[in-house]
Motif scaffolding. Structure first.
Motif: not given
Length: 292
Positions: A39-43, A263-265, A51-57
């Motif tokens: 879940x967190x990997x998508x934000x 999110x990145x982690x 903070x905000x949804x970024x999908x696969x960014x």
């Protein structure tokens, strides 16, 4: 009044009933943690806030980052060197301990000390042992004419990390393999000796086939152990020099707890989870192919 269990089926059901609470608790905690990581990997997120949804960014950024690719390469080297070293050391010691000699119980107890020792203490111990100025190992090498070796420099940092990791992890492999060896009937060994088989042939044709399932288990566990290792590289080498020993779990830890880039982690943790799954499937398929 106790209830008598009169059938194997009843015994199995009773065993499952006793195990169910622990299994459900572990599955719930593991499942929730895994779901949270995905879940967190998508934000774009910090530890406490999405903070905000970024999908696969986060994944695109990770795979485009040359330093992350370097971490993956370093992790591969660490695995390819460390897992075989850990399993081989455990197997060798298990074979040595599978004899009836005086004080065998004491030796077995002493050899599991690295396994029960905290990883932090293990890292500090090896940091002292390998210290170029005061460490016992450099001084011992100096006494035989091998001076000037810096075990935590660019050349020797990874071998030193693998050495410390193998020392910490071999005991688990040793215990399981020793237990498996002791399940082999003594009559099999006596028959092999009567037939004049060499120790290598006994190992190749009798011991190794019997040990294969256990070797599969210890290899999978060792791989997962290495793919989730943070404390040893963090304390022993700090990921350095440069980024020579910054494996992916250590980079993940720093992104999460040094830079608060959760999110990145989390995206990195998903990749580590995928590596664990791929390696496990690979080991199982390799074992099945060997069995056929």
């Amino acid at each position: 009044m106790p209830v008598a269990v009169t059938s194997p089926r009843g015994e199995s059901l009773l065993a499952y009933a006793f195990m169910a609470p622990a299994v459900l608790l572990i599955a719930g905690v593991t499942g929730y943690g895994t779901y949270s990581a995905f879940d967190y990997s998508l934000y774009e997120a910090t530890i406490a806030l999405k903070k905000r949804f970024v999908g696969l960014a986060n994944f695109r950024e990770m795979f485009a980052d040359s330093s992350t690719r370097g971490n993956v390469w370093t992790t591969g080297i660490y695995l390819l060197a460390g897992v075989p070293a850990t399993v081989a050391l455990g197997l060798g010691l298990a074979l040595l301990l599978d004899v009836r000699v005086r004080l065998a119980g004491l030796f077995r107890t002493l050899l599991i000390v690295p396994w029960i020792t905290s990883l932090v203490i293990t890292a500090l111990l090896w940091r002292f042992v390998l210290n170029g100025d005061l460490g016992p190992l450099p001084r011992a090498l100096e006494s035989v004419g091998l001076s000037g070796i810096q075990f935590l420099d660019q050349t020797w940092a990874m071998p030193s990390l693998v050495l410390a990791s193998a020392w910490n992890g071999y005991a688990f492999s040793m215990i399981l393999l020793l237990a498996s060896l002791q399940q082999i009937p003594e009559s099999v060994g006596r028959a092999a000796r009567v037939d004049g088989l060499s120790p290598w042939l006994v190992f190749r044709h009798i011991l190794l086939p019997h040990l294969t399932p256990t070797l599969l288990i210890v290899t999978i566990v060792a791989s997962m152990h290495y793919l989730n290792m943070i404390e040893l590289p963090l304390i022993l080498t700090g990921g350095g020099p440069g980024r020579q020993t910054e494996i992916l779990p250590l980079r993940l830890y720093r992104e999460a707890f040094d830079y608060y880039n959760t999110g990145y982690a989390s995206a990195m943790s998903v990749v580590v989870f995928a590596f664990n799954c791929v390696l496990t499937v690979f080991y199982i398929l390799a074992a099945r192919r060997r069995a056929t």
